[in-house]
Scaffold this active site. Structure first.
Site, mmCIF file in Angstrom:
data_model
loop_
_atom_site.group_PDB
_atom_site.id
_atom_site.type_symbol
_atom_site.label_atom_id
_atom_site.label_comp_id
_atom_site.label_asym_id
_atom_site.label_seq_id
_atom_site.Cartn_x
_atom_site.Cartn_y
_atom_site.Cartn_z
ATOM 1 N N HIS A 176 3.249 -2.311 -4.138
ATOM 2 C CA HIS A 176 4.087 -3.319 -3.498
ATOM 3 C C HIS A 176 5.431 -2.702 -3.110
ATOM 4 C CE1 HIS A 176 4.206 -7.553 -2.308
ATOM 5 N NE2 HIS A 176 5.516 -7.352 -2.290
ATOM 6 N N GLU B 296 -8.398 -6.966 -3.555
ATOM 7 C CA GLU B 296 -7.375 -7.699 -4.279
ATOM 8 C C GLU B 296 -7.557 -9.191 -4.028
ATOM 9 O OE1 GLU B 296 -3.701 -4.467 -3.867
ATOM 10 O OE2 GLU B 296 -3.659 -6.330 -2.715
ATOM 11 N N HIS C 84 -6.825 -7.467 0.866
ATOM 12 C CA HIS C 84 -6.523 -8.660 0.060
ATOM 13 C C HIS C 84 -6.930 -9.882 0.876
ATOM 14 C CE1 HIS C 84 -3.454 -10.709 -2.852
ATOM 15 N NE2 HIS C 84 -4.400 -11.561 -2.487
#
Length: 253
Positions: A200, A72, A43
């Protein structure tokens, strides 16, 4: 079997805290792949607090032809010095999947999904561009989110369920309500032709219960807990432990 994509952001956090090149995100990705990971996730944020654009390119070379590559990021984040913008990074490396996340610069970590009633029209041309590049598109979404039909209508391939609330509830001892919300949203997504990913705060402690409660998950992206566990047990054995949980999941999960 659900694919395990290992998020190596935390390796970059440790490297950046000291400067230099160690520990190496490339070496961590290599170790995860050798241990059986089916993908690598990063990310890259505009502030470059962990993964940097150079890492995105270096990891693309490592994963090419071997495992999936998942980038991401916030597709609305503009370029700035040292950061070309998320869409430019995707264009440069053409990952397997782009997971679009509505995070701002001030967020410590991603903590909510898209509001499609607000964001769908802005997302639509970006999704079309990603698809034209041959990149699978996933949207980060909350369990219980409305308007999933808008995601299907713009050509999105998958959603990624934000599992932070589930993980908190699981740690508190009663995740029944959150697992129900996740399962209902996953079922709605599948009814619209969307695949379902999740990520997550998933960990060895809660992943098995999640997969038993939410069948049909195609991919989990795990980084923070995995590298915390790997500090004690080693990266290879930790990846293998996650794979064992995924292999033990019910058929269809």
């Amino acid at each position: 079997m659900t694919l395990l994509s290992v998020n190596v952001n935390k390796v970059a956090v440790l490297r950046n805290s000291r400067g230099g090149a160690e520990p190496s995100v490339v070496a961590a990705a290599e170790a995860a792949i050798r241990a059986g990971a089916g993908g690598i996730t990063v990310h890259p944020r505009p502030d470059q607090r962990h993964i940097r654009p150079a890492d995105v390119h270096a990891l693309a070379a490592v994963v090419a032809g071997r495992v999936e590559y998942n980038l991401e990021g916030n597709p609305f984040a503009p370029p700035r010095p040292g950061y070309p913008g998320f869409m430019a990074l995707v264009d440069a490396v053409r990952p397997t999947q782009a997971t679009l996340v509505p995070d701002g610069d001030g967020q410590l970590t991603s903590d909510h999904g898209f509001d499609l009633a607000r964001d769908a029209e802005r997302l639509r041309p970006l999704v079309a561009q990603l698809k034209a590049w041959g990149v699978r598109v996933s949207l980060f979404m909350d369990a219980g989110a409305a308007d999933l039909s808008l995601a299907a209508g713009m050509g999105v391939d998958r959603i990624e369920l934000y599992t932070g609330p589930y993980a908190e509830a699981h740690a508190a001892g009663d995740a029944r309500a959150e697992i129900g919300r996740c399962a209902a949203t996953a079922a709605e997504a599948r009814s619209l032709g969307l695949g379902v990913n999740a990520g997550h705060d998933l960990s060895q402690a809660n992943l098995g219960d999640f997969l038993r409660g939410v069948p049909g998950v195609l991919e989990v992206s795990i980084g923070h807990a995995l590298f915390g566990e790997a500090l004690h047990d080693g990266l290879g054995p930790t990846v293998q432990a996650y794979r064992a949980i995924l292999q033990a999941a019910p058929a269809g999960a």
